[in-house]
Motif scaffolding. Structure first.
Motif, mmCIF file in Angstrom:
data_model
loop_
_atom_site.group_PDB
_atom_site.id
_atom_site.type_symbol
_atom_site.label_atom_id
_atom_site.label_comp_id
_atom_site.label_asym_id
_atom_site.label_seq_id
_atom_site.Cartn_x
_atom_site.Cartn_y
_atom_site.Cartn_z
ATOM 1 N N UNK A 84 0.344 3.693 4.719
ATOM 2 C CA UNK A 84 0.196 2.248 4.622
ATOM 3 C C UNK A 84 0.245 1.750 3.197
ATOM 4 N N UNK A 85 0.104 2.641 2.251
ATOM 5 C CA UNK A 85 0.133 2.258 0.840
ATOM 6 C C UNK A 85 1.552 1.946 0.375
ATOM 7 N N UNK A 86 1.681 1.152 -0.682
ATOM 8 C CA UNK A 86 2.978 1.036 -1.347
ATOM 9 C C UNK A 86 3.255 2.301 -2.157
ATOM 10 N N UNK A 87 4.517 2.547 -2.453
ATOM 11 C CA UNK A 87 4.897 3.752 -3.192
ATOM 12 C C UNK A 87 4.194 3.812 -4.546
ATOM 13 N N UNK A 88 4.102 2.679 -5.232
ATOM 14 C CA UNK A 88 3.468 2.667 -6.551
ATOM 15 C C UNK A 88 2.024 3.149 -6.474
ATOM 16 N N UNK A 89 1.322 2.753 -5.427
ATOM 17 C CA UNK A 89 -0.069 3.166 -5.255
ATOM 18 C C UNK A 89 -0.173 4.657 -4.968
ATOM 19 N N UNK A 90 0.777 5.185 -4.184
ATOM 20 C CA UNK A 90 0.783 6.618 -3.879
ATOM 21 C C UNK A 90 0.931 7.436 -5.158
ATOM 22 N N UNK A 91 1.893 7.054 -5.991
ATOM 23 C CA UNK A 91 2.144 7.804 -7.221
ATOM 24 C C UNK A 91 0.961 7.708 -8.179
ATOM 25 N N UNK A 92 0.344 6.537 -8.252
ATOM 26 C CA UNK A 92 -0.825 6.377 -9.116
ATOM 27 C C UNK A 92 -1.985 7.232 -8.628
ATOM 28 N N UNK A 93 -2.181 7.278 -7.321
ATOM 29 C CA UNK A 93 -3.282 8.051 -6.760
ATOM 30 C C UNK A 93 -3.097 9.544 -7.002
ATOM 31 N N UNK A 94 -1.904 10.049 -6.761
ATOM 32 C CA UNK A 94 -1.673 11.484 -6.905
ATOM 33 C C UNK A 94 -1.722 11.921 -8.364
ATOM 34 N N UNK A 95 -1.299 11.076 -9.267
ATOM 35 C CA UNK A 95 -1.410 11.384 -10.685
ATOM 36 C C UNK A 95 -0.237 12.186 -11.220
ATOM 37 N N UNK A 96 0.081 11.949 -12.480
ATOM 38 C CA UNK A 96 1.264 12.555 -13.098
ATOM 39 C C UNK A 96 1.225 14.076 -13.067
ATOM 40 N N UNK A 97 0.074 14.650 -13.344
ATOM 41 C CA UNK A 97 -0.020 16.109 -13.392
ATOM 42 C C UNK A 97 0.292 16.735 -12.035
ATOM 43 N N UNK A 98 -0.287 16.179 -10.985
ATOM 44 C CA UNK A 98 -0.013 16.708 -9.645
ATOM 45 C C UNK A 98 1.427 16.454 -9.232
ATOM 46 N N UNK A 107 10.415 9.818 -3.132
ATOM 47 C CA UNK A 107 11.649 9.612 -2.372
ATOM 48 C C UNK A 107 12.028 10.902 -1.639
ATOM 49 N N UNK A 108 12.372 10.812 -0.364
ATOM 50 C CA UNK A 108 12.301 9.639 0.498
ATOM 51 C C UNK A 108 10.860 9.358 0.892
ATOM 52 N N UNK A 109 10.634 8.260 1.593
ATOM 53 C CA UNK A 109 9.277 7.970 2.019
ATOM 54 C C UNK A 109 9.183 6.722 2.867
ATOM 55 N N UNK A 110 8.122 6.680 3.668
ATOM 56 C CA UNK A 110 7.799 5.529 4.505
ATOM 57 C C UNK A 110 6.542 4.896 3.931
ATOM 58 N N UNK A 111 6.642 3.649 3.527
ATOM 59 C CA UNK A 111 5.537 2.969 2.870
ATOM 60 C C UNK A 111 5.198 1.667 3.590
ATOM 61 N N UNK A 152 -5.916 -9.448 1.572
ATOM 62 C CA UNK A 152 -4.992 -9.346 0.447
ATOM 63 C C UNK A 152 -3.582 -9.159 0.975
ATOM 64 N N UNK A 153 -2.629 -9.582 0.170
ATOM 65 C CA UNK A 153 -1.235 -9.343 0.477
ATOM 66 C C UNK A 153 -0.779 -8.087 -0.233
ATOM 67 N N UNK A 154 -0.087 -7.227 0.492
ATOM 68 C CA UNK A 154 0.341 -5.948 -0.065
ATOM 69 C C UNK A 154 1.860 -5.930 -0.165
ATOM 70 N N UNK A 155 2.351 -5.597 -1.338
ATOM 71 C CA UNK A 155 3.776 -5.506 -1.609
ATOM 72 C C UNK A 155 4.013 -4.255 -2.439
ATOM 73 N N UNK A 156 5.242 -4.074 -2.911
ATOM 74 C CA UNK A 156 5.503 -2.990 -3.855
ATOM 75 C C UNK A 156 5.077 -3.376 -5.269
ATOM 76 N N UNK A 157 4.612 -4.598 -5.434
ATOM 77 C CA UNK A 157 4.087 -5.049 -6.717
ATOM 78 C C UNK A 157 2.573 -5.137 -6.666
ATOM 79 N N UNK A 158 1.970 -5.955 -7.530
ATOM 80 C CA UNK A 158 0.513 -6.097 -7.553
ATOM 81 C C UNK A 158 -0.017 -6.697 -6.246
ATOM 82 N N UNK A 159 -1.255 -6.362 -5.914
ATOM 83 C CA UNK A 159 -1.899 -6.958 -4.748
ATOM 84 C C UNK A 159 -2.053 -8.461 -4.957
ATOM 85 N N UNK A 160 -1.953 -9.215 -3.875
ATOM 86 C CA UNK A 160 -2.109 -10.665 -3.928
ATOM 87 C C UNK A 160 -3.435 -11.022 -3.271
#
Length: 304
Positions: A84-98, A107-111, A152-160
């Motif tokens: 249910x998360x946007x892709x940006x949130x997934x990448x931020x959560x997992x972190x660069x090191x992981x 990519x690919x992915x369902x968001x 809140x509104x959820x997009x691939x950008x900031x939360x609204x």
């Protein structure tokens, strides 16, 4: 309750990988005594939910699940997110090191519960925001029920944040996420269903929150779309999840696996139940596939 806690989850880490000498999946379907009747084709794609599945319900990304991506590659299996998360949130959560260890780009992915789907090269396969008129109706009902400050509104950008008067209703919103006490949430959803009917879709993972999307936006339809782009059959997909919003992809995927600490509705709908999300469920599933030669590269010898 903290608004949208799952969006702001701080990732914790288990101290060290655990080992599983004999990986098991418990069969759920009545009358099925082995994997052979369910896993009829090699698994080429694993679609994993994120919160409460890949990342444990305790907020911990188990090290085994990080290592699982390497094992998957050796077996010829691709792992992608269905969340249910946007892709940006997934990448931020997992972190660069992981992400580097996993060699995972998103990519690919369902968001966004299927409202935003990316192909293997990052090409957009689906981008379906809510219609402006639908968004207006949804927010009117939410405000009337006193939950606008929890929407809140959820997009691939900031939360609204709709409670903020500076938020523009003309922004592209893929889904409206509403939180509250279960009784209040149920009232809002019932009113929206009565008012908007089939002109909207809903996704709900637990009683305290639900999401409003365009109709037909769910993980199951997104799975079909992604399979077409990848040139694989849904029977070659294993879906791994924990909640009600995973049921559409459970229905479409050839094999559905629920984590052991998932919601009962997910475990009852799954073909198999594996270990809890806190114990590295993705790795457990992959070890099971490898041990039973159920992957495209069934002779792979690399271990995680």
């Amino acid at each position: 309750m903290v608004l949208l806690g799952y969006f702001f989850l701080t990732l914790a880490f288990a101290a060290s990988p655990a080992t599983s000498e004999e990986p098991t999946l418990h069969t759920q379907r009545q009358g099925t005594t082995s994997a052979s009747s369910l896993l009829a084709k090699p698994i080429r794609l694993i679609l994993s939910d994120l919160d409460g599945t890949l990342v444990g319900k305790n907020g911990v990304l188990h090290p085994n699940n990080v290592e699982a991506f390497r094992l998957a590659r050796s077996l010829g299996i691709q792992v992608a997110m269905a969340t249910g998360r946007p892709r940006t949130s997934v990448l931020e959560l997992l972190g660069e090191r992981n992400l580097e260890k996993m060699e995972f780009s998103g990519n690919p992915g369902i968001y966004l519960n299927g409202a935003y789907v990316l192909g293997p090269s990052g090409e957009v396969l689906r981008d379906s925001p809510l219609a402006a008129s639908t968004l207006k109706h949804v927010l009117n009902v939410v405000e009337e029920e006193g939950l606008l400050d929890r929407a809140v509104g959820v997009t691939e950008g900031p939360l609204i944040f709709f409670k903020d008067e500076s938020s523009s209703l003309h922004s592209r919103v893929h889904k409206v996420h509403v939180e509250g006490e279960p009784a209040a949430v149920a009232v809002v959803r019932h009113r929206l269903e009565a008012k908007l009917g089939d002109s909207v879709g809903f996704a709900q993972s637990h009683p305290r929150a639900f999401e409003v999307l365009e109709p037909g936006m769910n993980k199951g339809e997104a799975l079909r779309l992604l399979c077409a782009a990848l040139g694989i059959h849904p029977d070659e997909v294993l879906a791994l999840g924990n909640a009600r919003n995973d049921l559409p992809m459970f229905e479409v995927a050839g094999t559905a696996v629920a984590v052991g600490d998932g919601y009962d509705i997910a475990k009852e709908a799954a073909d198999f139940v594996t270990v809890p999300s806190t114990q590295g469920a993705l790795m457990e599933v992959l070890q099971y596939i490898k041990a039973r030669n159920l992957s495209p590269n069934s002779d792979a010898t690399e271990t995680a």
